[in-house]
Design a protein around this motif. Structure first.
Motif, mmCIF file in Angstrom:
data_model
loop_
_atom_site.group_PDB
_atom_site.id
_atom_site.type_symbol
_atom_site.label_atom_id
_atom_site.label_comp_id
_atom_site.label_asym_id
_atom_site.label_seq_id
_atom_site.Cartn_x
_atom_site.Cartn_y
_atom_site.Cartn_z
ATOM 1 N N ARG A 149 -4.030 1.390 -7.382
ATOM 2 C CA ARG A 149 -4.581 2.493 -6.795
ATOM 3 C C ARG A 149 -5.022 3.763 -8.166
ATOM 4 N N ARG A 150 -6.292 4.100 -8.103
ATOM 5 C CA ARG A 150 -6.305 4.880 -9.131
ATOM 6 C C ARG A 150 -7.257 5.869 -7.912
ATOM 7 N N GLY A 151 -6.870 6.616 -8.338
ATOM 8 C CA GLY A 151 -6.460 8.340 -7.536
ATOM 9 C C GLY A 151 -6.364 7.671 -6.293
ATOM 10 N N ASP A 152 -8.134 7.933 -5.600
ATOM 11 C CA ASP A 152 -7.652 8.075 -3.955
ATOM 12 C C ASP A 152 -8.491 6.497 -3.640
ATOM 13 N N ASP B 247 -4.674 8.103 -13.783
ATOM 14 C CA ASP B 247 -3.679 6.416 -14.256
ATOM 15 C C ASP B 247 -3.815 5.530 -13.067
ATOM 16 N N ILE B 248 -3.936 5.056 -13.855
ATOM 17 C CA ILE B 248 -3.544 3.342 -12.698
ATOM 18 C C ILE B 248 -2.694 2.837 -12.346
ATOM 19 N N VAL B 249 -2.024 3.030 -10.929
ATOM 20 C CA VAL B 249 -0.567 2.544 -10.343
ATOM 21 C C VAL B 249 -0.450 0.780 -9.674
ATOM 22 N N LEU B 250 0.193 0.015 -10.387
ATOM 23 C CA LEU B 250 0.675 -1.486 -9.870
ATOM 24 C C LEU B 250 1.944 -1.661 -9.024
ATOM 25 N N CYS B 251 1.388 -2.038 -7.749
ATOM 26 C CA CYS B 251 2.499 -1.905 -6.990
ATOM 27 C C CYS B 251 2.771 -3.345 -6.631
ATOM 28 N N ALA B 252 3.671 -4.096 -5.946
ATOM 29 C CA ALA B 252 3.199 -5.027 -5.221
ATOM 30 C C ALA B 252 4.787 -5.175 -4.342
ATOM 31 N N ASP B 253 4.461 -6.335 -3.340
ATOM 32 C CA ASP B 253 5.262 -6.892 -2.598
ATOM 33 C C ASP B 253 5.522 -7.995 -1.943
ATOM 34 N N THR B 254 6.594 -8.703 -2.014
ATOM 35 C CA THR B 254 6.885 -10.092 -1.821
ATOM 36 C C THR B 254 7.973 -10.681 -0.662
ATOM 37 N N THR B 255 7.541 -11.539 0.458
ATOM 38 C CA THR B 255 8.022 -11.832 1.751
ATOM 39 C C THR B 255 8.444 -13.203 2.201
ATOM 40 N N VAL B 256 9.235 -13.251 2.182
ATOM 41 C CA VAL B 256 9.265 -14.618 2.704
ATOM 42 C C VAL B 256 8.707 -14.352 4.702
ATOM 43 N N ALA B 257 8.324 -15.379 4.927
ATOM 44 C CA ALA B 257 8.244 -15.678 6.191
ATOM 45 C C ALA B 257 8.696 -16.831 6.719
ATOM 46 N N MET B 258 9.353 -16.799 7.638
ATOM 47 C CA MET B 258 9.270 -18.134 8.726
ATOM 48 C C MET B 258 8.620 -18.492 9.569
ATOM 49 N N GLY B 259 7.219 -18.605 9.702
ATOM 50 C CA GLY B 259 6.568 -18.167 11.669
ATOM 51 C C GLY B 259 6.486 -16.502 11.337
ATOM 52 N N ARG B 260 7.094 -15.897 12.537
ATOM 53 C CA ARG B 260 6.359 -14.736 12.403
ATOM 54 C C ARG B 260 8.373 -13.781 11.693
ATOM 55 N N ARG B 261 8.763 -14.522 11.587
ATOM 56 C CA ARG B 261 10.287 -13.639 11.237
ATOM 57 C C ARG B 261 9.498 -13.266 9.358
ATOM 58 N N ILE B 262 10.490 -11.911 9.444
ATOM 59 C CA ILE B 262 10.523 -11.170 7.998
ATOM 60 C C ILE B 262 12.058 -11.398 7.328
ATOM 61 N N ARG C 292 0.856 -1.590 -0.085
ATOM 62 C CA ARG C 292 -0.125 0.136 0.122
ATOM 63 C C ARG C 292 1.347 1.376 0.284
ATOM 64 N N GLU C 293 2.177 0.978 0.601
ATOM 65 C CA GLU C 293 2.597 2.489 0.817
ATOM 66 C C GLU C 293 3.384 3.042 -0.722
ATOM 67 N N LYS C 294 3.683 1.597 -1.167
ATOM 68 C CA LYS C 294 4.224 1.862 -2.469
ATOM 69 C C LYS C 294 3.132 2.623 -3.201
ATOM 70 N N ALA C 295 2.064 1.842 -3.307
ATOM 71 C CA ALA C 295 1.338 2.623 -4.115
ATOM 72 C C ALA C 295 0.775 3.772 -3.985
ATOM 73 N N ALA C 296 1.060 4.020 -2.608
ATOM 74 C CA ALA C 296 1.036 5.649 -2.248
ATOM 75 C C ALA C 296 1.779 6.356 -3.065
ATOM 76 N N ALA C 297 3.472 6.099 -2.662
ATOM 77 C CA ALA C 297 4.233 6.643 -2.999
ATOM 78 C C ALA C 297 4.076 7.159 -4.427
ATOM 79 N N VAL C 298 3.838 6.052 -5.407
ATOM 80 C CA VAL C 298 3.986 7.170 -6.861
ATOM 81 C C VAL C 298 3.710 7.399 -7.892
#
Ligand SMILES: Cc1cn([C@H]2C[C@H](O)[C@@H](COP(=O)(O)OP(=O)(O)OP(=O)(O)O)O2)c(=O)[nH]c1=O
Length: 208
Positions: free
Chosen positions: A123-126, A77-92, A65-71
């Motif tokens: 995100r598109r506008g708001d 315009d339509i903006v497309l962002c993503a984040d990929t995170t590997v998780a081991m239990g609660r470890r990021i 969400r923060e990436k999409a807000a930052a562009v």
């Protein structure tokens, strides 16, 4: 009487501009699998430090969400962002800082199951459309030879958890459950659905 008009193709007057808010070559390639070429590529620049006590899934969703807000985009315009995170239990596990951290991640993942979460935000506008896709991955127990040979390839760089399933580290992954495209960085089914919800003519692109 005039003939029925075909739907406006991408680049036509009514089609919104698509901005890929990502510097990840994987995300651009996966979008290309759908036949979609973004009008612009604008990698976001945000602080990706996890907050104290944040769960991997909560973290991943927040960062997308923060990436999409930052562009910065024009109103329609339509903006497309993503984040990929590997998780081991609660470890990021994000992208390793160096080979030493990649080795730490891989030793922790070796011989165990972990989760890979990819959050997509359009995100598109708001307005925003968001999905979290969680997959499971089992990594075989890694020998010193395998670990060192993989680290020497440099393929771990820029990849969450310090490995890329689509590269030589695929030899370490005997089992997955979930979405392969999400593990690589952009879930195709969910991304197509989110873009369509935001008014992007996904299927005109695929057919073009
Ligand atoms: C687990 C895994 C991750 N990855 C990649 C996908 C992402 O590019 C990266 C995780 O980092 P991200 O922070 O999600 O993305 P990024 O920094 O590469 O790009 P941007 O923020 O500009 O969109 O890890 C693989 O390529 N293969 C894999 O198997």
């Amino acid at each position: 009487m005039s003939e029925p008009q075909p739907p406006a193709l991408h680049g036509g007057a009514v089609s919104p501009r698509l901005v890929l808010g990502s510097g990840s070559p994987r995300r651009r390639e996966l979008l290309g699998v759908l036949g979609i070429v973004p009008d612009a590529v604008q990698p976001p620049d945000i602080d990706e430090t996890p907050r104290p006590g944040e769960t991997p899934r909560g973290y991943c969703a927040r960062i997308a969400r923060e990436k999409a807000a930052a562009v910065a985009t024009e109103a329609d315009d339509i903006v497309l962002c993503a984040d990929t995170t590997v998780a081991m239990g609660r470890r990021i596990m994000g992208k390793p800082r160096d080979a030493g951290e990649a080795a730490q991640f891989l030793l922790a993942l070796s011989g165990r199951r972990h989760r890979v979460i990819t959050s997509v935000c359009v995100r598109r506008g708001d307005r925003t459309w968001h999905r979290d896709v969680e997959s499971r991955v089992r990594m075989k127990p890694l020998s010193d030879l395998e670990l060192n040979a993989y680290l020497a390839t440099g393929d771990w760089q820029g990849k969450a958890g310090g490995y890329g399933i689509q590269g030589p580290a695929g030899a370490f992954i005997p089992w997955t459950s979930g979405s392969f495209s999400a593990i690589v960085g952009l879930p195709l089914a969910e991304t197509a659905a989110l873009l369509a919800a935001a008014g992007f003519p996904v299927w005109q692109q695929v057919a073009a």
